[in-house]
Motif scaffolding. Structure first.
Motif, PDB file in Angstrom:
ATOM      1  N   MET A   1      -1.223 -15.619   8.391  1.00 54.07           N
ATOM      2  CA  MET A   1      -1.397 -13.997   8.711  1.00 54.07           C
ATOM      3  C   MET A   1      -2.523 -13.720   6.968  1.00 54.07           C
ATOM      4  O   MET A   1      -3.388 -12.915   7.473  1.00 54.07           O
ATOM      5  CB  MET A   1      -0.007 -13.044   8.371  1.00 54.07           C
ATOM      6  CG  MET A   1      -0.457 -12.014   7.984  1.00 54.07           C
ATOM      7  SD  MET A   1       1.995 -11.210   7.909  1.00 54.07           S
ATOM      8  CE  MET A   1       1.976 -12.116   6.106  1.00 54.07           C
ATOM      9  N   ILE A   2      -2.278 -14.589   5.943  1.00 52.34           N
ATOM     10  CA  ILE A   2      -3.562 -14.215   4.852  1.00 52.34           C
ATOM     11  C   ILE A   2      -4.824 -14.291   5.314  1.00 52.34           C
ATOM     12  O   ILE A   2      -5.635 -13.650   5.059  1.00 52.34           O
ATOM     13  CB  ILE A   2      -3.239 -14.949   4.129  1.00 52.34           C
ATOM     14  CG1 ILE A   2      -1.581 -14.921   3.141  1.00 52.34           C
ATOM     15  CG2 ILE A   2      -4.254 -15.268   2.440  1.00 52.34           C
ATOM     16  CD1 ILE A   2      -0.861 -15.624   2.243  1.00 52.34           C
ATOM     17  N   LEU A   3      -4.734 -15.609   6.029  1.00 50.80           N
ATOM     18  CA  LEU A   3      -6.199 -15.690   6.407  1.00 50.80           C
ATOM     19  C   LEU A   3      -6.778 -14.352   7.556  1.00 50.80           C
ATOM     20  O   LEU A   3      -7.628 -14.671   7.043  1.00 50.80           O
ATOM     21  CB  LEU A   3      -6.492 -16.991   7.289  1.00 50.80           C
ATOM     22  CG  LEU A   3      -7.502 -17.910   7.825  1.00 50.80           C
ATOM     23  CD1 LEU A   3      -8.516 -18.155   6.565  1.00 50.80           C
ATOM     24  CD2 LEU A   3      -7.090 -19.016   8.777  1.00 50.80           C
ATOM     25  N   ALA A   4      -5.412 -14.377   8.358  1.00 49.49           N
ATOM     26  CA  ALA A   4      -6.368 -13.381   9.460  1.00 49.49           C
ATOM     27  C   ALA A   4      -6.596 -11.828   8.774  1.00 49.49           C
ATOM     28  O   ALA A   4      -7.259 -10.921   8.630  1.00 49.49           O
ATOM     29  CB  ALA A   4      -5.272 -12.641  10.278  1.00 49.49           C
ATOM     30  N   ILE A   5      -5.953 -11.439   7.625  1.00 49.77           N
ATOM     31  CA  ILE A   5      -6.603 -10.791   6.937  1.00 49.77           C
ATOM     32  C   ILE A   5      -7.502 -10.594   6.088  1.00 49.77           C
ATOM     33  O   ILE A   5      -8.500 -10.271   5.647  1.00 49.77           O
ATOM     34  CB  ILE A   5      -4.968  -9.944   5.561  1.00 49.77           C
ATOM     35  CG1 ILE A   5      -3.521  -9.558   6.598  1.00 49.77           C
ATOM     36  CG2 ILE A   5      -5.552  -8.895   4.581  1.00 49.77           C
ATOM     37  CD1 ILE A   5      -2.648  -9.918   5.250  1.00 49.77           C
ATOM     38  N   GLN A   6      -8.208 -11.654   5.553  1.00 49.57           N
ATOM     39  CA  GLN A   6      -8.747 -12.030   4.395  1.00 49.57           C
ATOM     40  C   GLN A   6      -9.951 -11.944   5.287  1.00 49.57           C
ATOM     41  O   GLN A   6     -11.284 -11.696   5.213  1.00 49.57           O
ATOM     42  CB  GLN A   6      -8.681 -13.767   4.086  1.00 49.57           C
ATOM     43  CG  GLN A   6      -7.641 -13.668   2.768  1.00 49.57           C
ATOM     44  CD  GLN A   6      -7.845 -15.089   2.603  1.00 49.57           C
ATOM     45  OE1 GLN A   6      -7.861 -16.303   3.119  1.00 49.57           O
ATOM     46  NE2 GLN A   6      -8.249 -15.198   1.045  1.00 49.57           N
ATOM     47  N   THR A   7     -10.086 -12.537   6.225  1.00 55.26           N
ATOM     48  CA  THR A   7     -11.254 -12.431   7.441  1.00 55.26           C
ATOM     49  C   THR A   7     -11.195 -10.919   8.242  1.00 55.26           C
ATOM     50  O   THR A   7     -12.734 -10.581   7.716  1.00 55.26           O
ATOM     51  CB  THR A   7     -10.423 -13.412   9.159  1.00 55.26           C
ATOM     52  OG1 THR A   7     -10.146 -14.138   8.555  1.00 55.26           O
ATOM     53  CG2 THR A   7     -11.857 -12.975   9.737  1.00 55.26           C
ATOM     54  N   ILE A   8     -10.058 -10.158   7.974  1.00 52.44           N
ATOM     55  CA  ILE A   8     -10.705  -8.160   7.957  1.00 52.44           C
ATOM     56  C   ILE A   8     -11.251  -7.788   6.716  1.00 52.44           C
ATOM     57  O   ILE A   8     -12.266  -7.166   7.385  1.00 52.44           O
ATOM     58  CB  ILE A   8      -9.321  -8.202   8.961  1.00 52.44           C
ATOM     59  CG1 ILE A   8      -8.561  -8.860  10.052  1.00 52.44           C
ATOM     60  CG2 ILE A   8      -9.447  -6.393   8.952  1.00 52.44           C
ATOM     61  CD1 ILE A   8      -7.639  -7.550  10.397  1.00 52.44           C
ATOM     62  N   MET A   9     -11.154  -8.438   5.911  1.00 54.62           N
ATOM     63  CA  MET A   9     -11.179  -7.066   4.981  1.00 54.62           C
ATOM     64  C   MET A   9     -12.711  -7.902   4.477  1.00 54.62           C
ATOM     65  O   MET A   9     -13.684  -6.748   4.402  1.00 54.62           O
ATOM     66  CB  MET A   9     -10.169  -8.223   3.275  1.00 54.62           C
ATOM     67  CG  MET A   9      -8.975  -7.112   3.627  1.00 54.62           C
ATOM     68  SD  MET A   9      -7.852  -7.736   2.041  1.00 54.62           S
ATOM     69  CE  MET A   9      -9.300  -7.454   0.657  1.00 54.62           C
TER      70      MET A   9
ATOM     71  N   VAL B   1     -12.998 -10.511  -3.317  1.00 50.34           N
ATOM     72  CA  VAL B   1     -11.896 -10.055  -1.865  1.00 50.34           C
ATOM     73  C   VAL B   1     -11.394 -11.106  -1.789  1.00 50.34           C
ATOM     74  O   VAL B   1     -10.096 -11.635  -1.803  1.00 50.34           O
ATOM     75  CB  VAL B   1     -12.665  -9.041  -1.586  1.00 50.34           C
ATOM     76  CG1 VAL B   1     -11.731  -8.748   0.192  1.00 50.34           C
ATOM     77  CG2 VAL B   1     -13.335  -8.283  -1.625  1.00 50.34           C
ATOM     78  N   PHE B   2     -11.923 -12.372  -1.313  1.00 50.02           N
ATOM     79  CA  PHE B   2     -12.008 -13.450  -0.796  1.00 50.02           C
ATOM     80  C   PHE B   2     -10.622 -14.380  -1.572  1.00 50.02           C
ATOM     81  O   PHE B   2      -9.639 -14.633  -1.165  1.00 50.02           O
ATOM     82  CB  PHE B   2     -12.652 -14.101  -0.375  1.00 50.02           C
ATOM     83  CG  PHE B   2     -12.134 -15.908   0.403  1.00 50.02           C
ATOM     84  CD1 PHE B   2     -11.901 -16.018   1.975  1.00 50.02           C
ATOM     85  CD2 PHE B   2     -11.731 -17.066  -0.099  1.00 50.02           C
ATOM     86  CE1 PHE B   2     -11.489 -16.749   2.514  1.00 50.02           C
ATOM     87  CE2 PHE B   2     -12.051 -18.093   0.445  1.00 50.02           C
ATOM     88  CZ  PHE B   2     -11.731 -18.368   1.788  1.00 50.02           C
TER      89      PHE B   2
END
Length: 497
Positions: free
Chosen positions: A123-131, A240-241
Motif C-alpha cells: 500500500m505504501i509503495l502504491a501511494i508513493q507511485t501515485i504521489m 516526497v519519495f
C-alpha cells in the motif's frame, strides 16, 4: 480621461459615479482557490494571462451586467426571479462525494493493516507511485506540453525506478528479518540473490545509466528547460519519495509506529479545522489564509490529550507491537510470537514539584530551602510508549502542518488548486499526505535515536537464529563449509582446554 469618466462621457463604459459604487481592482479578483483563479475542472490548468490593450497595459475582462428598466414599486414583485438550488447539487452533493471517497480510503487503510506488514508495504509503495505520478504530470503539463523534450517521461520513471530499487531494497535487506531472503525459489533465485548481495552497486549503475541518457538527450535551445526538469525530478524524489519511504521502516519496527503517528496527524488536522471554525479570528500564515492561530493552539492541546489514550489502546494488540520477522500475509501469524520490550512495559514515574532543575537555578539559599520543604512528589504508573506518544503529538501538532504549508506554497507558485484528482472530492494523494511524509521521517529517526537505543542487551543466552539465516542466505556453499570447519576447530580447542 478621469474627468470624462466621472461625467459619464459618451464612448465610455462607465456611467456617473452615483449609479453604482466603484469597485477596487483588488475586489474584482477571484478568491484564491476558486475556479476563476485556477481554471475549471482540471486541477492542472493554468490561469490565462491577462489581455493587453493597445497602450501595453494589462486589462481584465469584465462581464457586463444587463439591467432591467426601472419600473414602479407595484411591479417590483413581478420582475424578481426566485433562484432555487438545483436538486441533488451544490454543497450536499460535494459532501457526499467527499464522504464516500474518504470512507473508501479509510477501508483500504484498515484492510491493509489487518492483513499484515507485506500488504501495508504494498500500500505504501502504491501511494508513493501515485504521489510521484501527480508531480511528474504537473511537470509534464507545465514544462513539456508544447516543447516535446526528448525522453521526458522515460527519464522521470527511470529515476523513480532507481529510487524504488535502492530505498526499498535497503529496507528489504536491513529492515526485515533475514529469513525473508530464503522465500525466493525457482530459477530467478540466483539472480535476485546476486542483485541483493550487490544492491548498492546495481542501484548506482541504474542511476548512472539514467544520468548518461539525460546528457545524451540534451537538445539545443532547450538546455534550461531540460535542466529544470532534471532538478524537478530530484526534488520530487527527495522531498516526497525519500521521506515517505520511512513509512516502511516504521512498519518493520512494528505497526504501532506506523499507525499511531499517522492517526495523530489526522486527528490534529481535524481538530485544527473544528477549532478554527468555532474560534478562529487570527490568521496563522499567509500561505493558507483559512488556517487560524486559535485552531492551531486548540489542535495542539487536543492532540496532546488523545496521544496517550491512543497509545494505550494500540499497545494492547500484539498485531501492533510485534516487529516484522517475515513478510507474512494475513493467514500467517507466526510473527506474533514475540515478547514486548521495555517500551510497552509499565513503570513508575516520579515527578518532583517543583522540579529539581528549577530549584538549582534559585540564587538565594533560603528561598531554595523553603521551596524544597514546600515541594512534594507525584508518582504514577505509565509506560515509555505513553511518553513517546507525547513527543510524537508535539511534532504532529507543531511541525508536521508545515508540510501542508510547503505544499500550499508550491501550489500557489504554479497557480493550481490541487496536485491531482486521485481522490474524488479531496484532490490528489499528495494533498492528503503532505503532512504525513514529514511525520514518517521524524518517527523513524526518533525511534532509532531514543527508542531502539534504550534497549540493553541481556546477559544471555542470545538468539542466534538471525545469524544462521544470514549465513544460509548470503554465504556460498564454499564459504559455509569454511565457516563450519573453523567453528569445529574452535569447538575442539575449547573441549581440549
Amino acid at each position: 480621461f478621469k474627468n470624462n469618466m466621472a461625467a459619464g462621457a459618451p464612448g465610455t463604459s462607465m456611467g456617473p459615479s452615483t449609479s453604482q459604487p466603484r469597485r477596487s481592482r483588488r475586489s474584482q479578483r477571484p478568491a484564491c482557490g476558486s475556479s476563476d483563479d485556477f481554471g475549471g475542472g482540471n486541477g492542472y490548468a493554468r490561469s490565462k494571462s491577462p489581455r493587453r490593450s493597445g497602450h501595453g497595459h494589462a486589462t481584465r475582462a469584465t462581464t457586463s451586467i444587463m439591467r432591467k428598466p426601472h419600473t414602479s414599486n407595484n411591479n417590483n414583485n413581478n420582475n424578481v426571479e426566485k433562484v432555487t438550488p438545483a436538486a441533488g447539487g451544490g454543497k450536499w452533493s460535494s459532501f457526499r462525494v467527499r464522504l464516500v471517497s474518504g470512507l473508501c480510503l479509510m477501508a483500504t487503510f484498515i484492510s491493509a493493516i489487518c492483513s499484515g506488514h507485506l500488504h501495508v508495504w504494498i500500500m505504501i509503495l502504491a501511494i508513493q507511485t501515485i504521489m510521484v505520478h501527480e508531480l511528474f504530470t504537473l511537470a509534464y503539463q507545465i514544462r513539456n506540453e508544447k516543447r516535446n523534450l526528448p525522453w521526458f517521461r522515460t527519464q522521470q520513471w527511470w529515476f523513480f525506478l532507481c529510487a524504488v530499487f535502492y530505498v526499498h531494497g535497503r529496507f528489504l535487506i536491513h529492515g526485515a528479518h533475514p529469513s525473508i531472503m530464503t522465500k525466493a525459489t525457482g530459477p530467478t533465485q540466483s539472480f535476485v540473490q546476486w542483485c541483493l548481495n550487490h544492491h548498492t552497486f546495481v542501484s548506482y549503475a541504474m542511476y548512472i545509466a539514467g544520468f548518461v541518457l539525460f546528457v545524451v538527450t540534451l537538445k539545443k535551445r532547450f538546455y534550461l528547460e531540460q535542466f529544470v526538469h532534471f532538478a524537478w525530478i530530484h526534488m520530487t524524489l527527495l522531498v516526497v519519495f525519500a521521506q515517505s519511504s520511512f513509512f516502511v521502516s516504521n512498519v518493520f519496527n512494528g505497526l504501532i509506529w506506523f499507525v499511531l503517528p499517522s492517526w495523530l496527524v489526522i486527528w490534529n488536522d481535524v481538530m485544527a479545522y473544528l477549532f478554527g471554525k468555532a474560534f478562529g479570528r487570527t490568521q496563522l500564515i499567509q500561505l493558507s489564509p483559512k488556517k487560524t492561530l486559535e485552531g492551531f493552539i486548540g489542535a495542539l492541546f487536543m492532540t496532546l490529550l488523545i496521544a496517550p489514550v491512543s497509545a494505550d489502546f494500540l499497545m494492547k494488540f500484539r498485531w501492533m507491537t510485534c516487529p516484522a520477522k517475515s513478510l507474512s500475509y494475513f493467514r500467517d501469524t507466526s510473527w506474533l510470537d514475540c515478547d514486548n520490550d521495555e517500551t510497552f512495559q509499565p513503570m513508575d514515574v516520579t515527578l518532583d514539584m517543583p522540579p529539581r532543575w528549577v530549584l538549582s537555578t534559585v540564587p538565594f539559599p533560603w528561598v531554595r530551602d523553603t521551596l524544597d520543604k514546600l515541594g512534594f512528589d507525584v508518582t504514577f504508573t505509565t509506560s515509555p510508549l505513553h511518553l513517546h506518544s507525547l513527543v510524537l503529538a508535539l511534532f504532529a501538532a507543531l511541525i508536521a502542518p508545515f508540510g501542508g504549508f510547503f505544499a500550499s506554497g508550491l501550489k500557489r507558485a504554479f497557480r493550481i488548486k490541487d496536485f491531482g484528482a486521485s481522490i474524488p472530492g479531496h484532490g490528489g494523494l499528495t494533498d492528503r499526505f503532505d503532512c504525513q511524509v514529514v511525520m514518517a521521517m521524524f518517527t523513524s529517526i526518533y525511534y532509532h535515536s531514543f527508542v531502539e537505543a534504550d534497549f540493553a542487551l541481556p546477559a544471555g543466552p542470545y538468539d542466534v537464529s538471525g545469524v544462521w539465516d544470514a549465513v544460509n542466505t548470503r554465504f556460498t556453499n564454499a564459504e559455509r563449509l569454511a565457516l563450519y570447519d573453523h567453528l569445529g576447530t574452535l569447538l575442539n580447542k575449547s573441549v581440549v582446554v
